[in-house]
Write a protein that holds these residues in place. Sequence first.
Motif, short mmCIF file in Angstrom:
data_model
loop_
_atom_site.label_atom_id
_atom_site.label_comp_id
_atom_site.label_asym_id
_atom_site.label_seq_id
_atom_site.Cartn_x
_atom_site.Cartn_y
_atom_site.Cartn_z
N ILE A 74 5.28 -4.21 -4.32
CA ILE A 74 5.91 -3.10 -5.04
C ILE A 74 6.97 -2.40 -4.21
N THR A 75 6.92 -2.58 -2.92
CA THR A 75 7.88 -1.91 -2.04
C THR A 75 8.15 -2.77 -0.82
N ALA A 76 9.33 -2.61 -0.24
CA ALA A 76 9.66 -3.34 0.97
C ALA A 76 9.25 -2.58 2.22
N LEU A 77 8.99 -1.28 2.09
CA LEU A 77 8.62 -0.46 3.24
C LEU A 77 7.22 -0.83 3.72
N LYS A 78 7.10 -1.28 4.96
CA LYS A 78 5.83 -1.77 5.48
C LYS A 78 4.75 -0.70 5.44
N GLU A 79 5.07 0.49 5.94
CA GLU A 79 4.06 1.54 6.01
C GLU A 79 3.64 2.02 4.62
N LEU A 80 4.56 2.06 3.69
CA LEU A 80 4.22 2.45 2.33
C LEU A 80 3.34 1.39 1.68
N GLU A 81 3.62 0.14 1.95
CA GLU A 81 2.79 -0.95 1.44
C GLU A 81 1.37 -0.84 1.99
N GLY A 82 1.26 -0.43 3.28
CA GLY A 82 -0.06 -0.27 3.88
C GLY A 82 -0.86 0.83 3.20
N VAL A 83 -0.21 1.94 2.89
CA VAL A 83 -0.89 3.04 2.20
C VAL A 83 -1.30 2.58 0.80
N ASP A 84 -0.43 1.90 0.11
CA ASP A 84 -0.73 1.44 -1.25
C ASP A 84 -1.93 0.49 -1.25
N THR A 85 -2.00 -0.37 -0.26
CA THR A 85 -3.15 -1.29 -0.15
C THR A 85 -4.44 -0.53 0.05
N SER A 86 -4.42 0.52 0.89
CA SER A 86 -5.61 1.34 1.12
C SER A 86 -6.02 2.07 -0.15
N VAL A 87 -5.04 2.58 -0.89
CA VAL A 87 -5.33 3.29 -2.14
C VAL A 87 -5.97 2.34 -3.15
N LYS A 88 -5.47 1.12 -3.24
CA LYS A 88 -6.02 0.14 -4.18
C LYS A 88 -7.46 -0.20 -3.83
N LYS A 89 -7.78 -0.26 -2.55
CA LYS A 89 -9.16 -0.55 -2.14
C LYS A 89 -10.08 0.63 -2.40
#
Length: 350
Positions: A255-270
Motif C-alpha cells: 500500500i505504500t513505498a515508505l518502509k517505516e509506514l509499511e512496518g506500522v501497517d503490518t503491525s496494525v493488521k496483526k
Amino acid sequence: MSRPQDPQRPLFPFGNPFRRMFPKGSNLSPKLVDLLNTFEVTLAERLKKLKPADSEHVLSLSWMRYAMESLCAIHTDIKTLITALELPVCDWDDKWIDVYLDNSVKLLDICIAFSSEISRLNQSHLFLQCALHNLEGSSKQLTRARLSLDGWRQHISSKNPRLENCFAIMDNLAETIDLPKIKNSPKGKVLMRAMYGVKVVTLFISSIFAAAFSGSMKKLMDLHVPETLSWADDFTDLQALVNNEIRNIFSSGRITALKELEGVDTSVKKLYPIVQDGHVETEVLQYSTSDLRLGTERFSQGLDLLAKEVDSFFQIVLTGRDALLCNLRVGGNVTNSVQPNDSIGGQSVR
C-alpha cells in the motif's frame, strides 16, 4: 513524467542540450574549466554516496532524509560556484534570471507540498498513541483501541490535494529542463551547465518523494542526461537502481513505498483481529502491542528528521532567491549575498 505504458520515455527528445550551450570553438579559461570540473566531480561523488548499498534501504525514511540532505549540499555547491565565478548580477542575462526565479518558486511550492504530506503523516501518530494507551486497559478500552486503529487506517488512506499541484509543477520543470542558449559569456556557460546538473538531480529526488508520498509509481521520472557529462554514469546508475526498486515495491502490491509506514501497517493488521476478538490472549496482545509501539516510534522519529531536512532545503532555495532579488534591486554583485551555508539552520519563513 513517465507513463505506465512507456516508463522509459525520454525527457529530452531533441538531442544533447549542450550542443547549443557549448558550440564548437567556445573556449573556457583554465580557471573556469577548473571551477566547473570541481563542481561536477563533487556532484558525481554525492551521487555515488547516495546509492544505497542494499536496495532494501530505498525509500526508508533514513535514506530519504539523506537524499534531501544531499540535495541541500548540491544547492549549496551551486552557491559556492556562483561566488567563485564573480559574476555580477548586472552581467546576468535576463533569461538566466527568469529561469532561476521561476525554478525557485516551483521548488518552494514542491517543498511546501512535501512538508504538508509529512505533517499529515505525522498526525496519524495521534491515532496510534491513543490506540497504544487503550491496549493496556480493560475490554472496554480495547474497543476504543480498535476505533483508534480504524481512524489511523482512514487517515493514512486519505489523499493530500497539495500533492496533485506538486505533480503538475514537476511536469513543467521536466519540460523546461533544457536551459537557454548562452552567447558570448564563458562564465554564463559554466553557470548554466552547473545549474542543469542541479536541476536534474533536484527533479530526480523530487520525483522519488512524490512517488513515495502518493503511493504511485506513475509519478516516477526517467531522466536522460548527455553521456558526455562526467557525472552522467553515476546519475544513470543511481536512477536505475532506485526507480527499479520503487517499481518492484509497488508491483508487489504494497500500500505504500515508505518502509517505516509499511512496518506500522503490518503491525496494525496483526493487532486488529486480536482486539476485535472478544477473547484476548494476554501474551499475544502484549507482544503485538510492543511491536506496534516500536514501529510507531521509528516512524515518528523518521518523519521528524525528514521534515527538518525538507525545511532546510526550503530555506536554502528561499535565501538564494532573496539574495538575487536583493542584488537586482541595488544593482550589486550576487556574490555579496549568496554565500554557502547562509540558510542552513536559519529561522522558519513567516
